[in-house]
Write a protein that holds these residues in place. Structure first.
Motif: not given
Ligand code: ADP
Ligand code: MG
Length: 628
Positions: A250-266, A274-278
């Motif tokens: 995707m061109p440009g910068s993202p509108w926002s991002y999420l970076h996370f880890t989920c711990e547990g059985k899965n 989330i892109p900055g454009n469609r």
């Protein structure tokens, strides 16, 4: 030997690449390394699927410089291409990076002087920015012959089998790209330059990139570490943005991002953007999601349903620790670990949207303008678990919002005393809602109404009936009554007078029903109108007139259903009908006026008339009386 012409669009790209004033030529290497990395991922996936092929694969990308012949060679041991794939992939423009680039140029209009070009993934053809000719030697497997694709980037290319004795041959499988560097681009023949570009653009490629040095040594010049597995605190915004371009195309910068880890059985780690454009394929009918699924840093597929269709604009990667590496496409379809991951990811995304919406309205508005329509598709799903969370992040225009967008919670906090319904009105995007008869009473009583104009709105409003104990109600239904709130002050009359009024109204209603007969479902006296004599509505639970119209246009419905006629008891014309419907000398006139009022109400609703000739005749008759 076959010489072929590039398809027309590629011709345009090449022309641009070679002749544009575009300065950032460095990115040619990013594009070629990204292709090499994709090829390695595809090969690794193939190997994992196939028990027969079990072998010791170690994927890598090698760059070598030959100063004597002015060439740079980029070699991978990935999936390789057959002669026909060379033809299809490098001779037509069906492929993503270049396609986005072209789409964007078309949007921008001006195709030659565009300083933004550098933001886009421009794909393979960017090689011609620095090379006067390019050779692509590729091989699918040790037993197949290698082919060579060559072009000087003008308008033709040529594909031939590689002579068996060629020094260019590839051992097992993969692709070797030889760039014959233009004299004015000789800086790219310097090792430091290559090292520098790779560090900036390709550090996050998960395969090692080696530089074969003049002294025969092999030096790894990227970190080759999965960025998503590094601690957040160690990743800069630039690195996140660079990875966005790399992995999301995707061109440009993202509108926002999420970076996370989920711990547990899965357990899993996600880095989602989330892109900055469609994205260009946002409204493709398949509504396919594109997040990439990895297992232990190994790319598996980008077609697993790790996101619901209404979040298909979200791009990025999800890396699972608990899925088996050799998971097949079939098992991916209804795997409970995947659905668990999806539930978790959806929650996180909606939570993050809610936070951003609360902290930065303007920023959120930009997001909503890009993706609101898609998000609302989720509301149409009857069994959606996260319905309330999704509704919380939805934004709307309203009769009071001006240029802002409001949430349903804001709407609720602005409700009048005694109001317990959320009113909405379905209208055309650019229409002036203030002229709609149905809204008159709401506007006068300062009751806010949500304005809906996306096509998807007509669908979800039939599914969502309630939000936080408030009924969601269309002002186009007969039971939506702006007079039902306490703020109403104009139309409640007391005691005996009230009884008298009721009697009069009953007479008008009876007359109207007799005259209009099966053309109406019902006739009622309404609180909705202040200026207009009448409007058309539908019974609760019925399809809206807008939806009905759409289905008729699409030939999914054949006839209009009879509607409810609502009358304004204070309007001169309605009063005239009331006063004359039992007087022999004027009853004919009362009838004609009623027919005109009814037809006009249908017309303002965008409905077609049962009998337009009768309508015109009625209007002409009344006009003639006026001047007689
Ligand atoms: P994109 O990478 O966005 O699809 P490109 O113009 O960069 O567009 O590449 C076009 C296509 O050529 C790729 O989709 C891929 O199928 C093929 N291709 C390019 N480079 C390689 C490579 N090193 N190995 C295998 N296939 C390749
Ligand atoms: Mg590419």
């Amino acid at each position: 030997m076959t010489i072929k012409k590039f398809d027309a669009e590629i011709g345009k790209v090449l022309h641009l690449m070679i002749n544009s004033i575009y300065t950032n030529k460095d990115i040619f290497l990013r594009e070629l390394i990204s292709n090499a990395s994709d090829a390695c991922e595809k090969k690794r996936h193939q190997v994992l699927q196939d028990v027969e092929q079990e072998g010791n694969y170690s994927f890598c990308i090698e760059i070598s410089i030959d100063k004597r012949h002015n060439t740079i060679t980029i070699q991978d041991n990935g999936i390789g291409m057959s002669a026909s794939e060379l033809d299809k992939n490098l001779g037509t423009i069906a492929h993503s990076g270049t396609k986005i680039f072209m789409d964007n140029l078309n949007l921008q209009g001006d195709s030659t002087k565009n300083s933004q070009i550098g933001q886009f993934g421009v794909g393979f053809y960017s090689a011609f920015m620095v090379a006067e000719s390019v050779e692509v030697i590729s091989k699918k497997s040790p037993s197949e012959a290698a082919h060579i694709w060559q072009s000087n980037g003008h308008s033709e290319y040529e594909i031939t089998p590689l002579p068996e004795t060629s020094a260019y041959d590839i051992n097992s499988s993969g692709t070797k790209i030889v760039l014959h560097i233009k004299p004015e681009c000789s800086e790219y023949l310097e090792e430091y330059k290559i090292r520098h570009i790779v560090k900036i653009y390709s550090d996050n490629i998960t395969f090692p990139v080696y530089l074969l040095k003049a002294n025969g040594e092999k030096e790894q010049i990227n970190t080759a570490e999965a960025i998503w597995l590094r601690p957040k605190s160690e990743i800069s915004t630039e690195q996140y943005d660079e990875f966005y371009k790399l992995i999301c195309h995707m061109p440009g910068s993202p509108w926002s991002y999420l970076h996370f880890t989920c711990e547990g059985k899965n357990s899993f780690t996600a880095l989602l953007y989330i892109p900055g454009n469609r994205p260009y394929d946002l409204f493709n009918p398949e509504r396919a999601t594109r997040a990439k699924l990895y297992v232990h840093k190994v790319f598996i597929t980008d077609s697993a349903a790790i996101l619901p269709a209404y979040l298909r604009f979200v791009r990025g990667i999800v890396d699972s620790e608990d899925l088996p590496l050799n998971i097949s496409r079939e098992t991916l379809q209804n795997n409970h670990l995947i659905s668990q991951m999806r539930r978790n990811i959806v929650k996180r995304i909606l939570k993050s949207l809610k936070d951003i919406a609360a902290n930065d309205k303007e920023k959120y508005k930009a997001f909503w303008q890009n993706f609101g329509e898609v998000m609302k598709e989720g509301l149409c799903e009857g069994a959606l678990e996260e319905k309330e969370e999704l509704l919380e992040v939805c934004r709307f225009k309203s009769t009071k919002s001006g240029n802002d967008l409001i949430s349903l919670d804001e709407y609720i906090s602005n409700m009048q005393d005694g109001q317990n319904e959320i009113y909405f009105f379905s209208c055309e995007a650019d229409s002036s809602f203030s002229k709609s008869p149905q809204l008159e009473g709401f506007l006068k009583r300062r009751i806010e109404v949500i304005l809906l104009s996306d096509q998807v709105d007509d669908f979800w409003v039939n599914v969502i009936h309630q939000y936080k104990n408030n009924l969601v109600k269309s002002v186009n239904t007969a039971s939506a009554d702006p007079g039902s709130t306490k703020s109403d002050d104009s139309s409640h009359t007391q005691g005996a007078a009230n009884e008298d009024l009721k009697g009069k109204n009953a007479a008008i209603i009876a007359f109207c029903k007799k005259v209009l007969s099966t053309k109406v479902k019902d006739v009622i006296i309404s609180n909705k109108l202040t200026e207009s004599p009448a409007c058309i509505t539908v019974p609760d639970g019925s399809m809206s007139t807008k939806m009905e119209k759409m289905l008729i246009e699409q030939r999914q419905l054949t006839t209009h259903s009879a509607k409810i006629l609502e009358l304004n008891p204070n309007h001169t014309l309605v009063r005239f009908i009331g006063a004359n419907c039992d007087k022999e000398e004027h009853v004919k006139e009362a009838e004609t006026i009623l027919n005109i009022i009814f037809s006009s109400a249908l017309l303002t609703e965008g409905q077609t008339l049962h009998d337009p000739f009768a309508y015109v005749q009625n209007v002409n008759e009344m006009l003639s009386k006026l001047i007689a």
